[in-house]
Design an enzyme around this catalytic site. Structure first.
Site, PDB file in Angstrom:
ATOM      1  N   SER A 118       0.817  -1.212   0.000  1.00  0.00           N
ATOM      2  CA  SER A 118       0.000   0.000   0.000  1.00  0.00           C
ATOM      3  C   SER A 118       0.851   1.263   0.000  1.00  0.00           C
ATOM      4  CB  SER A 118      -0.893   0.009   1.253  1.00  0.00           C
ATOM      5  OG  SER A 118      -1.553   1.259   1.375  1.00  0.00           O
ATOM      6  N   TYR A 151      -1.988   5.455  -4.321  1.00  0.00           N
ATOM      7  CA  TYR A 151      -3.069   6.421  -4.091  1.00  0.00           C
ATOM      8  C   TYR A 151      -2.597   7.745  -4.664  1.00  0.00           C
ATOM      9  CZ  TYR A 151      -6.009   3.749  -0.815  1.00  0.00           C
ATOM     10  OH  TYR A 151      -6.862   2.848  -0.244  1.00  0.00           O
ATOM     11  N   THR A 177      -5.419   2.422  -7.224  1.00  0.00           N
ATOM     12  CA  THR A 177      -6.720   2.233  -6.571  1.00  0.00           C
ATOM     13  C   THR A 177      -7.578   3.453  -6.854  1.00  0.00           C
ATOM     14  OG1 THR A 177      -5.756   0.856  -4.846  1.00  0.00           O
ATOM     15  CG2 THR A 177      -7.886   1.869  -4.354  1.00  0.00           C
ATOM     16  N   LYS A 244      -7.514  -0.919  -9.703  1.00  0.00           N
ATOM     17  CA  LYS A 244      -8.253  -1.629  -8.657  1.00  0.00           C
ATOM     18  C   LYS A 244      -9.494  -0.837  -8.292  1.00  0.00           C
ATOM     19  CE  LYS A 244      -7.487  -3.341  -3.874  1.00  0.00           C
ATOM     20  NZ  LYS A 244      -8.084  -2.411  -2.903  1.00  0.00           N
ATOM     21  N   HIS A 268     -13.212  -2.889  -2.365  1.00  0.00           N
ATOM     22  CA  HIS A 268     -12.380  -2.389  -1.264  1.00  0.00           C
ATOM     23  C   HIS A 268     -12.787  -3.044   0.057  1.00  0.00           C
ATOM     24  CE1 HIS A 268      -9.436   1.055  -0.840  1.00  0.00           C
ATOM     25  NE2 HIS A 268      -9.572   0.712   0.425  1.00  0.00           N
TER      26      HIS A 268
END
Ligand code: FNR
Length: 371
Positions: A118, A151, A177, A244, A268
């Site tokens: 992440s 992100y 994402t 995603k 998610h």
């Protein structure tokens, strides 16, 4: 749960046999606020519940007397994976265990399982990659695929800096994402847990100014990525791009046209917009709309080998595992995560043999029946 939080175990007790066993144990090893944060879904948790209900509403139809020699291996973006299972990106894994993402990447390396790190990792992306390389340098294998989950940041130069750092550290793909540009403000982080990759960068705000505009027309919507941002990213990197969070066939088809290399069909983990369907429900439409042009991955509610089979039968090339990482981390750190992956792989192999489909590519919708 009352009483003090239990320390992580050093050995795996024999009664931990399934991912659900890890989930049942994990609460005692987590702070109550962390447990709630990991488990919760958005709103009334309709989507969170649906993610499990859909798997449980599908049955399996085995072929008897089949030749069952085969393997779980798959090809994905030019790489062989030991099984159609990867680790989903999860923010702040040090909430569950002090080793956080380092424990997870070591388990992933030991189990030859791909990991998506992440943006909100609590260990820097460089340190995670170095931990994987240190372990693989000792062995003969190439090491697992590491992908970086991106992100979008409020300033594009910071988004680009993250991409360049991921490239330099050897990440093999960027997972953009797109479904969480706006999400409920998260847990307040305890001391020692932070977004390590974003040190020095301004962070998006999660709350509106009292008395001001609530949302639209404020800077709160700046983090929501759009098609021009995807086109920018496509031009900015030669790494494969995986999007995603798209749930509509027409969006998926457009993403392919825009040069995306794979999709992760995902809601998610039911944590953003309550009321959306499970990834399993939209996967067939997305497979149809994208017509085999790119691989489709899926996450949300995968908890057993038979769940993996069901996702593959509906058209997924591989699945990703979310919350069980945090459960296994809290219970027993790196060995816990490695054991959790081992359980899933063993269950998958057994189910493939029992189903008479000893290769992932043999698992099709004709093996399913609705309950
Ligand atoms: C997530 N998820 C997530 N996704 C992402 O793209 N970036 C992130 O930083 C996070 N962080 C995160 C934290 C926690 C605590 C959870 C539970 C989830 C979503 C995650 O990648 C995945 O889509 C879901 O977790 C899959 O569902 P299951 O397996 O948890 O049911």
């Amino acid at each position: 749960m009352t009483g003090p939080k239990l320390a992580p175990l050093h050995t795996i007790p024999p009664d931990l046999c399934t991912l659900d066993d890890y989930a049942d144990r994990a609460q005692a090893h987590m702070d109550p606020a962390v447990w709630r944060h990991v488990q919760e879904g958005a709103g009334r948790e309709i989507t969170l519940r649906r993610n499990r209900e859909v798997f449980d509403s599908i049955g399996l139809l085995p072929r008897g007397l089949a030749d069952v020699s085969g393997s779980t291996r798959i090809e994905l973006l030019g790489r062989t994976h030991a099984a159609p299972i990867m680790l989903a990106p999860l923010a702040y894994q040090r909430l569950a265990h002090s080793d956080g993402e380092l424990a997870v990447v070591r388990a992933a390396t030991a189990m030859d399982t791909g990991m998506v790190l992440s943006t909100l990792s609590s260990v820097t992306l460089e340190d995670v990659a170095a931990a994987a390389q240190a372990l693989t340098a000792q062995g003969e294998q190439a090491g697992p695929s590491l992908w970086f989950q991106l992100y979008q940041q409020p300033q594009r130069e910071n988004t680009l800096a993250l991409v360049r750092r991921a490239e330099a550290a050897g990440y093999e793909a960027i997972v953009l994402t797109i479904d969480a540009g706006l999400k409920p403000a998260g847990i307040s982080l305890p001391d020692g847990v932070a977004a390590a990759n974003l040190a020095g960068m301004p962070r998006p705000r999660h709350t509106a100014t009292p008395g001001g505009r609530i949302l639209m027309g404020t800077s709160l919507t700046n983090g929501v990525p759009g098609w021009p941002d995807l086109a920018w990213l496509r031009a900015a990197t030669t790494l494969p791009i995986i999007v995603k969070g798209l749930l509509l066939g027409e969006d998926a088809a457009r993403a392919v046209d825009e040069g995306v290399d794979a999709l992760i069909v995902s809601n998610h983990g039911g944590r953003v917009l309550d009321g959306v369907p499970s990834a399993m429900e939209v996967l067939p439409a997305i497979a149809e709309a994208t017509g085999n042009r790119i691989p489709l991955l899926l996450d949300g509610g995968v908890r057993s080998g038979t769940d993996v089979i069901k996702a593959l039968a509906l058209g997924a090339r591989a699945v990703l595992i979310g919350r069980p990482q945090m459960h296994a981390l809290a219970v027993a750190g790196m060995p816990g995560v490695a054991h959790m992956l081992h359980i899933l792989r063993t269950e998958l192999e057994a189910a493939m043999v029992q189903l008479g489909c000893p290769q992932p590519g043999m698992i099709g919708p004709e093996r399913l029946i609705s309950f």
